[in-house]
Design a protein around this motif. Structure first.
Motif, PDB file in Angstrom:
ATOM      1  N   THR A 243      -2.443  59.305  22.930  1.00 18.46           N
ATOM      2  CA  THR A 243      -1.440  60.453  23.222  1.00 18.46           C
ATOM      3  C   THR A 243      -1.339  60.547  24.721  1.00 18.46           C
ATOM      4  OG1 THR A 243      -3.329  61.937  23.373  1.00 18.46           O
ATOM      5  CG2 THR A 243      -2.273  61.998  21.186  1.00 18.46           C
ATOM      6  N   SER A 244      -1.611  59.402  25.540  1.00 16.56           N
ATOM      7  CA  SER A 244      -1.337  59.434  27.041  1.00 16.56           C
ATOM      8  C   SER A 244      -0.247  58.904  27.406  1.00 16.56           C
ATOM      9  CB  SER A 244      -2.433  58.497  27.290  1.00 16.56           C
ATOM     10  OG  SER A 244      -2.139  56.959  27.418  1.00 16.56           O
ATOM     11  N   THR A 245       0.417  59.539  28.659  1.00 21.48           N
ATOM     12  CA  THR A 245       1.697  59.027  29.011  1.00 21.48           C
ATOM     13  C   THR A 245       1.733  57.652  29.241  1.00 21.48           C
ATOM     14  OG1 THR A 245       1.810  61.146  30.465  1.00 21.48           O
ATOM     15  CG2 THR A 245       3.213  59.382  31.061  1.00 21.48           C
ATOM     16  N   THR A 246       0.787  56.918  29.636  1.00 21.79           N
ATOM     17  CA  THR A 246       0.834  55.415  29.731  1.00 21.79           C
ATOM     18  C   THR A 246       1.041  54.689  28.299  1.00 21.79           C
ATOM     19  OG1 THR A 246      -0.934  55.514  31.639  1.00 21.79           O
ATOM     20  CG2 THR A 246      -0.517  53.398  30.431  1.00 21.79           C
ATOM     21  N   TYR A 247       0.151  55.043  27.232  1.00 21.88           N
ATOM     22  CA  TYR A 247       0.459  54.585  26.156  1.00 21.88           C
ATOM     23  C   TYR A 247       1.930  54.807  25.584  1.00 21.88           C
ATOM     24  CZ  TYR A 247      -0.024  53.504  21.120  1.00 21.88           C
ATOM     25  OH  TYR A 247       0.287  52.843  19.997  1.00 21.88           O
ATOM     26  N   THR A 248       2.386  55.863  25.888  1.00 19.84           N
ATOM     27  CA  THR A 248       3.733  56.228  25.418  1.00 19.84           C
ATOM     28  C   THR A 248       4.770  55.397  26.012  1.00 19.84           C
ATOM     29  OG1 THR A 248       3.139  58.537  24.994  1.00 19.84           O
ATOM     30  CG2 THR A 248       5.288  58.331  25.093  1.00 19.84           C
ATOM     31  N   LYS A 249       4.454  55.156  27.351  1.00 15.03           N
ATOM     32  CA  LYS A 249       5.416  54.467  28.150  1.00 15.03           C
ATOM     33  C   LYS A 249       5.324  52.797  27.370  1.00 15.03           C
ATOM     34  CE  LYS A 249       6.693  53.044  32.615  1.00 15.03           C
ATOM     35  NZ  LYS A 249       6.281  52.946  34.190  1.00 15.03           N
ATOM     36  N   ASP A 250       4.202  52.401  27.199  1.00 15.85           N
ATOM     37  CA  ASP A 250       3.921  50.987  26.914  1.00 15.85           C
ATOM     38  C   ASP A 250       4.420  50.835  25.389  1.00 15.85           C
ATOM     39  OD1 ASP A 250       2.546  50.512  29.016  1.00 15.85           O
ATOM     40  OD2 ASP A 250       0.494  50.458  28.221  1.00 15.85           O
ATOM     41  N   PHE A 251       4.275  51.868  24.896  1.00 16.28           N
ATOM     42  CA  PHE A 251       4.628  51.759  23.278  1.00 16.28           C
ATOM     43  C   PHE A 251       6.345  51.480  23.170  1.00 16.28           C
ATOM     44  CE2 PHE A 251       6.493  53.647  19.526  1.00 16.28           C
ATOM     45  CZ  PHE A 251       5.759  53.208  18.486  1.00 16.28           C
ATOM     46  N   ALA A 252       6.886  52.408  23.824  1.00 16.17           N
ATOM     47  CA  ALA A 252       8.554  52.469  23.914  1.00 16.17           C
ATOM     48  C   ALA A 252       9.037  51.142  24.437  1.00 16.17           C
ATOM     49  CB  ALA A 252       8.908  53.664  24.893  1.00 16.17           C
ATOM     50  N   GLU A 253       8.315  50.647  25.670  1.00 18.81           N
ATOM     51  CA  GLU A 253       8.643  49.446  26.140  1.00 18.81           C
ATOM     52  C   GLU A 253       8.624  48.269  25.260  1.00 18.81           C
ATOM     53  OE1 GLU A 253       8.136  46.679  30.167  1.00 18.81           O
ATOM     54  OE2 GLU A 253       6.536  47.787  29.267  1.00 18.81           O
ATOM     55  N   VAL A 254       7.492  48.132  24.609  1.00 13.92           N
ATOM     56  CA  VAL A 254       7.412  47.066  23.599  1.00 13.92           C
ATOM     57  C   VAL A 254       8.150  47.141  22.179  1.00 13.92           C
ATOM     58  CG1 VAL A 254       5.284  47.744  22.270  1.00 13.92           C
ATOM     59  CG2 VAL A 254       5.697  45.316  22.916  1.00 13.92           C
ATOM     60  N   LYS A 255       8.237  48.282  22.178  1.00  7.33           N
ATOM     61  CA  LYS A 255       9.309  48.406  20.814  1.00  7.33           C
ATOM     62  C   LYS A 255      10.711  47.917  20.974  1.00  7.33           C
ATOM     63  CE  LYS A 255      10.651  52.233  17.565  1.00  7.33           C
ATOM     64  NZ  LYS A 255      10.701  53.521  17.108  1.00  7.33           N
ATOM     65  N   ALA A 256      11.153  48.538  22.315  1.00  5.89           N
ATOM     66  CA  ALA A 256      12.621  48.191  22.615  1.00  5.89           C
ATOM     67  C   ALA A 256      12.619  46.751  23.043  1.00  5.89           C
ATOM     68  CB  ALA A 256      13.180  48.956  23.714  1.00  5.89           C
ATOM     69  N   MET A 257      11.670  46.125  23.772  1.00  4.74           N
ATOM     70  CA  MET A 257      12.090  44.921  24.415  1.00  4.74           C
ATOM     71  C   MET A 257      11.254  43.818  23.787  1.00  4.74           C
ATOM     72  SD  MET A 257      14.146  45.664  27.105  1.00  4.74           S
ATOM     73  CE  MET A 257      13.604  43.956  28.019  1.00  4.74           C
ATOM     74  N   GLY A 258      10.366  44.030  22.899  1.00  7.59           N
ATOM     75  CA  GLY A 258       9.686  42.978  22.257  1.00  7.59           C
ATOM     76  C   GLY A 258       9.988  42.772  20.752  1.00  7.59           C
ATOM     77  N   ASN A 344       0.909  61.214  18.137  1.00  5.96           N
ATOM     78  CA  ASN A 344       1.666  61.241  19.535  1.00  5.96           C
ATOM     79  C   ASN A 344       3.103  61.705  18.991  1.00  5.96           C
ATOM     80  OD1 ASN A 344       3.247  60.831  21.766  1.00  5.96           O
ATOM     81  ND2 ASN A 344       2.043  59.266  22.481  1.00  5.96           N
ATOM     82  N   PRO A 345       3.432  62.568  19.325  1.00  6.47           N
ATOM     83  CA  PRO A 345       4.937  63.190  19.024  1.00  6.47           C
ATOM     84  C   PRO A 345       6.017  62.382  19.455  1.00  6.47           C
ATOM     85  CG  PRO A 345       3.935  64.998  20.128  1.00  6.47           C
ATOM     86  CD  PRO A 345       2.964  63.848  19.810  1.00  6.47           C
TER      87      PRO A 345
END
Length: 451
Positions: A243-258, A344-345
Motif C-alpha cells: 500500500t506504499s507510494t513506492t509500490y504503487t508507482k512501481d506497479f503502474a510503471e511496470v504494468k504500462a511499460m513492461g 491497494n485502491p
C-alpha cells in the motif's frame, strides 16, 4: 603496447604495464645466492625478492593472457552448454574456476596477494601451465561428465607450452591451487535441501507462467560466500509495502511499460529490454575476454580481472537469492493479475497481462541480474579508473553495446528489467546498490597489490 589502467584507490597499479613481472628470479640471481653460501634451494621455494633486488635483475617476460581467455570459453562450454546450469548458479562455478586460476598464476608471478592462500610456486614454473592445470582440475572435479571436452582443452593448452621442467612444475602448482579451492568449498551448502515454503498470499511469490515451475536453486540463498562473511551480510531491508507510494508507482510503471502488447515502450526501449534478457554470466565472460584482448592484459592482470569479477558476482548471486528466499515478493505478472487482492485502491487488475519477457522462476526482490551488474561495474570501475570500456553482446538481439561508464550501464540494465516486465523498479535499484557494495568489498579485502 599494453593498456595501462588507472591506479586503484589503494594507490597501486591495478592493471598491466609492460609485459614483465617484478617478482622473478633469474639464473644469475640464484647463482649469486649460492655464492653467498645461503641455503635457499635446500629450504624450498624462496619468497619473492624485494623490488630493490629485482631492479638489478634482467626481467623475465610475463606470458600473455591467451590461456585465461581459452579457459573462460571452456568453462562456459562446460557450465552453460554441457551442464545447462541456471544463470545465477553459473556465477558460482565461474568464481571457483577464476579463483583457482588466479592463485595458480600469482603464486608464480607475484604482483597481487593470493586469494585465501599463502603458498608460493617455483619461480621458474610456467604460469600458463599452472593456469591450465588449475582450470582443468576444477572443471573435472565438479563436472566429470564433460571430461572429454575438458581434457581436449587441456591438451590444447599444454601443446602451446614448451615441454620441460617449467611446464611440469607449473602443472603441479596449478593442481595444488585447484585442490585448495576444492577444500575451501567443501560443505559450503551447494545443493542443500532448501525450499521456498511461503504459502500464496497477497504480495507473496508463487510459480508463474509460462512454466509454473518451483523456485530455481533456493539453496543458493544459503551457500557460503566467496568473499563476504555470510550470505545475509549485505542483504537489504524488505521491499516496499503493497500500500506504499513506492509500490504503487512501481506497479503502474511496470504494468504500462513492461506489457508484452499495448505497452508505452518505444522500439529502442523494447530492444533494451530484450538485450538484457540474455544469459548474463555468458555475456559477462565474453565481455571480460574482449576487454583482456583489446587492452593487451598479461596473464597476471587478466587472472585478477576474472577472479575479482568472478568472486564478486558469485556472492552477488548468493546475496540476491538470500533476499529472494527471505522476502519472497511476488512478480509483476502475479501482482498485475491479482491486483484486486493487494489492498491497494490505486492498483487495478488485468487478468490477461503478460510481460515482454517470460518471467524467471524465483521471487522478484531483489533482482539477481542487477545485483550482479552492480558488483561487476564496481570492480571494473576500480580496476580501470572509471573508463570501463565494457563491450557486451546479446544473442537475443544480435547486437553489441559498448559502455565507457558504469553509471550508463547500470541505468540501462535497471530500465531494461522494468521494460521487460519482469521486475519492479525498486527491486532493480536496491539490487544494483547492493551489488556495488559487494564489488567494493571484494577489492577492499582481496586481490590487492603486494606492497
Amino acid at each position: 603496447m599494453a593498456h595501462h589502467l588507472a591506479k586503484d584507490q589503494h594507490g597501486s597499479s591495478a592493471a598491466p604495464g609492460p609485459r614483465t613481472a617484478p617478482h622473478t628470479r633469474t639464473t644469475a640471481h640464484v647463482r649469486r645466492t649460492l655464492v653467498l653460501g645461503l641455503t635457499v634451494l635446500a629450504l624450498g621455494t624462496p619468497p619473492w625478492p624485494s623490488q630493490a633486488a629485482d631492479a638489478q635483475l634482467a626481467p623475465r617476460a610475463v606470458p600473455g593472457a591467451g590461456v585465461i581467455d581459452d579457459w573462460s570459453r571452456t568453462a562456459v562450454d562446460v557450465v552453460q552448454t554441457d551442464a545447462k546450469r541456471p544463470g545465477a548458479e553459473q556465477f558460482l562455478w565461474y568464481g571457483f574456476v577464476d579463483a583457482a586460476v588466479y592463485n595458480a598464476v600469482v603464486g608464480i608471478e607475484g604482483r597481487y596477494a593470493e586469494y585465501k592462500w599463502d603458498v608460493r610456486g617455483p619461480r621458474h614454473a610456467s604460469s600458463e601451465a599452472a593456469a591450465a592445470a588449475a582450470a582443468h582440475r576444477i572443471l573435472l572435479t565438479y563436472f566429470p561428465a564433460s571430461q572429454a571436452r575438458v581434457d581436449a582443452a587441456y591438451t590444447a593448452s599444454l601443446a602451446k607450452i614448451p615441454d620441460g621442467k617449467a611446464e611440469e612444475d607449473g602443472v603441479a602448482f596449478g593442481e595444488k591451487a585447484a585442490a585448495h579451492i576444492v577444500r575451501l568449498r567443501e560443505g559450503d551448502g551447494r545443493g542443500a535441501p532448501v525450499t521456498f515454503d511461503k504459502p500464496p498470499a497477497p504480495g507473496v511469490w508463487r510459480p508463474t507462467l509460462p512454466a509454473n515451475a518451483p523456485m530455481v536453486d533456493p539453496w543458493l540463498a544459503k551457500v557460503r560466500p566467496m568473499v563476504l562473511d555470510s550470505s545475509d551480510q549485505l542483504r537489504p531491508g524488505p521491499p516496499p509495502a503493497l500500500t506504499s507510494t513506492t509500490y504503487t508507482k512501481d506497479f503502474a510503471e511496470v504494468k504500462a511499460m513492461g506489457a508484452r502488447t499495448g505497452s508505452g515502450r518505444t522500439d529502442a526501449q523494447t530492444e533494451t529490454g530484450r538485450f538484457f534478457g540474455d544469459v548474463l554470466p555468458v555475456q559477462f565472460q565474453a565481455a571480460y575476454r574482449g576487454y583482456v584482448e583489446r587492452h593487451g592484459l598479461d596473464i597476471v592482470d587478466a587472472a585478477r580481472l576474472f577472479a575479482a569479477t568472478g568472486t564478486a558476482t558469485a556472492d552477488a548471486s548468493i546475496t540476491a537469492w538470500n533476499a529472494k528466499l527471505t522476502y519472497g515478493q511476488w512478480r509483476p505478472i502475479t501482482a498485475v493479475r491479482l491486483a484486486d487482492t493487494d489492498g491497494n485502491p490505486a492498483t487495478s487488475p488485468d487478468p490477461d497481462w503478460l510481460p515482454l519477457l517470460d518471467t524467471p522462476a524465483y521471487p522478484d526482490y531483489t533482482s539477481g541480474h542487477c545485483t550482479n551488474d552492480g558488483a561487476t561495474m564496481k570492480v571494473l570501475s576500480r580496476l580501470t579508473g572509471g573508463d570501463i570500456d565494457f563491450r557486451i553482446s546479446s544473442a537475443v538481439t544480435g547486437t553489441t553495446r559498448t559502455y565507457t561508464s558504469a553509471a550508463d550501464y547500470n541505468r540501462d540494465v535497471i530500465d531494461a528489467r522494468v521494460w521487460a516486465g519482469i521486475h519492479f523498479r525498486t527491486s532493480d535499484v536496491v539490487a544494483n546498490r547492493v551489488g556495488t557494495r559487494i564489488g567494493a568489498w571484494t577489492l577492499d579485502h582481496y586481490f590487492r597489490p603486494l606492497k
